[in-house]
Design a protein around this motif. Structure first.
Motif: not given
Length: 348
Positions: A155, A293, A297
């Motif tokens: 990610q 990550a 996000e």
């Protein structure tokens, strides 16, 4: 969560009455924590007693409440157990949230206060008890086991690529993208080292124990009498003990002592321990990668979040400060260079 969820407080009060038989005449939102899926309140009941109300939306693992209830029942005083509903359940449903209720412990977390030597020792005693506890299979089967998954590393690699080309209109997202561009080479090195150590650890005998999984300073609560509690059991895991021990001396928010002093004070309570330096380094790298990550996000995929966004960016950027988590992770790593080799890639 720093901002109130989109939920009428009268609904929370009604849920407390229906599920727990409590009449709350005051409900105070507490802007605590970096988890945007959890919100907490202080509820004052008609007889004057305060309670701690936790709302969790999205993914909910019942182990987050059943495990602390079990640990408290085993006589670990550093655990605050959830209270049962009228029907003996440990949570109630409220629209898209799960509501759990706890006794309210007035105190401050490890980000705010300097732990005394006795409190460090209590922390060590509690984690040792948790790490050596034999769980019933009915409970152990519900707790995730460590698999050293690549999902967060993958990610973050995607976020690094996005930061090269995406045009961000939100001010916080712009700062995140710039940080990823500026620190791209360093972040890729962290990913490579974590991957190398994951390969090494995956083939070793497990020696897994119950771990809290997130034992940083913000999840240590000190009450007004000086008692220490370990809170937030949303992410327990069966893993090497280093999953928790990486937080000790790992620049994870504890104040007033050096990393070396943290270790000395903590292990007075925990006792002698054979710590695997490869596992310690892996978890310190992986923790940083998970932060990138999670915050990527939150901050790149959506403009929502209000005040939570600025705080999250500060948390993310702090990893790169001198002497913070990245520097500590590199200092604890004596393995990945030899695994990676001169080519800068993992062996096939």
């Amino acid at each position: 969560m720093l901002e109130k969820p989109d939920l009428d407080e009268e609904q929370i009060i009604a849920c407390l009455h229906e599920a727990y038989g409590l009449v709350a005449h005051q409900l105070e939102f507490l802007p605590l924590g970096a988890d945007i899926n959890s919100a907490v309140y202080r509820a004052l009941i008609s007889d004057g007693r305060p309670y701690f109300v936790k709302l969790r939306r999205g993914e909910f693992n019942p182990i987050a409440v059943t495990l602390p209830r079990f640990l408290s029942d085993q006589g670990i005083p550093q655990i605050i157990a959830p209270l049962p509903t009228h029907r003996g359940e440990l949570w109630a449903h409220l629209e898209s949230f799960r509501l759990s209720l706890y006794p309210f412990v007035e105190g401050r977390d490890g980000f705010e206060v300097v732990l005394f030597p006795r409190q460090w020792a209590d922390f060590g005693v509690a984690l040792k008890h948790i790490h050596t506890l034999q769980l019933p299979e009915s409970l152990a089967s519900l707790i995730p086991r460590e698999t050293y998954p690549p999902q967060f590393r993958e990610q973050v690699n995607r976020f690094l690529e996005r930061a090269k080309v995406d045009a961000c209109s939100d001010s916080v997202a712009i700062k995140v993208a710039q940080l990823l561009r500026d620190q791209g080479a360093l972040i890729r090195d962290l990913i490579l080292r974590a991957e190398a150590l994951a390969h090494l650890l995956y083939v070793q005998p497990d020696g897994f124990v119950l771990c809290h999984g997130d034992a940083h300073a913000g999840n240590i609560l000190i009450d007004q009498a000086g008692a220490l509690y370990i809170v937030d059991w949303d992410n327990p895991i069966l893993a090497p003990k280093e999953r928790d021990l990486m937080f000790i001396g790992g620049a994870q928010g504890f104040r007033g002592v050096t990393p070396q002093e943290e270790e000395q004070l903590f292990y007075r309570g925990y006792g002698p321990a054979q710590v695997d330096p490869a596992a310690l380094a892996y978890y310190r790298y992986e923790r940083i990668i998970q932060d990138i990550a999670a915050f990527g996000e939150q901050l790149l995929d959506s403009p929502d979040g209000g005040d939570d966004r600025e705080q999250s960016f500060r948390y993310l950027a702090s990893n790169f400060l001198p002497g913070n988590t990245i520097d500590v992770a590199y200092r604890s790593d004596a393995f990945s260079d030899s695994i990676i080799g001169r080519s800068g890639t993992l062996p096939g």
